[in-house]
Design a protein around this motif. Sequence first.
Motif, PDB file in Angstrom:
ATOM      1  N   ALA A   1       0.859  -1.179   0.000  1.00 36.17           N
ATOM      2  CA  ALA A   1       0.000   0.000   0.000  1.00 36.17           C
ATOM      3  C   ALA A   1       0.898   1.233   0.000  1.00 36.17           C
ATOM      4  CB  ALA A   1      -0.920   0.013   1.216  1.00 36.17           C
ATOM      5  N   VAL A   2       0.364   2.360  -0.515  1.00 42.58           N
ATOM      6  CA  VAL A   2       1.120   3.611  -0.565  1.00 42.58           C
ATOM      7  C   VAL A   2       0.313   4.692   0.135  1.00 42.58           C
ATOM      8  CG1 VAL A   2       2.321   5.265  -2.034  1.00 42.58           C
ATOM      9  CG2 VAL A   2       2.097   2.888  -2.782  1.00 42.58           C
ATOM     10  N   ALA A   3       0.919   5.338   1.133  1.00 42.53           N
ATOM     11  CA  ALA A   3       0.256   6.392   1.898  1.00 42.53           C
ATOM     12  C   ALA A   3       0.177   7.680   1.078  1.00 42.53           C
ATOM     13  CB  ALA A   3       1.011   6.633   3.198  1.00 42.53           C
ATOM     14  N   PRO A   4      -0.697   8.605   1.476  1.00 41.59           N
ATOM     15  CA  PRO A   4      -0.803   9.882   0.751  1.00 41.59           C
ATOM     16  C   PRO A   4       0.514  10.652   0.666  1.00 41.59           C
ATOM     17  CG  PRO A   4      -2.701   9.592   2.176  1.00 41.59           C
ATOM     18  CD  PRO A   4      -1.758   8.478   2.501  1.00 41.59           C
ATOM     19  N   ASP A   5       1.415  10.458   1.639  1.00 43.47           N
ATOM     20  CA  ASP A   5       2.720  11.131   1.585  1.00 43.47           C
ATOM     21  C   ASP A   5       3.751  10.318   0.798  1.00 43.47           C
ATOM     22  OD1 ASP A   5       3.265   9.032   3.265  1.00 43.47           O
ATOM     23  OD2 ASP A   5       4.024  10.253   4.925  1.00 43.47           O
TER      24      ASP A   5
END
Length: 203
Positions: free
Chosen positions: A84-88
């Motif tokens: 998964a990739v966070a908004p930052d």
Amino acid sequence: MPYGRIGQYSDLALATNGAAYVSAYPSSHGDLVVARWPDSGPIPDEEWEFVDGVPDGPVALESSDVRGGIFEPGPDVGMFTSIAVAPDDTVMVSYFDRDQGSLKLASKIGTEWHTSVVDEGNAGGDPELGYEIAGQFSSITLRSDDGRPGIAYFVEVSEGGAVRTEVRYAAAQTTTPQGPADWQVWVVDSAVLPPEDPEAPDV
């Protein structure tokens, strides 16, 4: 040194800017690898980063991009990846440490990868005394408010007698968890496995 077969236990996630990241397990090395997809075509070998499973040395081939030129086998990690990739743009991967029977998390903060144990198992325990294998079939999600990860996964537990299986959910209590103390874990469901029938035919 070849990259080997990369692609088993793979998963894909998109960043907010549309970039795609892939996690996988190269079975020839027993490592966790992650790559950024270059927008078209197959992923070039040089895009793969060896995140976990590579020992500290010795370096046998300094010019090699594969495992930093280290030939020696390390711990067998990287199965059952979920990414998964966070908004930052922090990339997070949950995965299974086969040697220890543990669930692990890898996070890329800036340009550096950090790995830690989420739920520590005991795969090498004496079957008569009990064992716990945690982390297979993991699935990671990120909270929409602050990006804290949560991971669902499969566990096999023996306490010296009957074997039971569990679905557990681990919720990080911080945006940058560093070990088991940074997670709260719940057992979502469990079931006791029936005893093996010694007269059952082999299949």
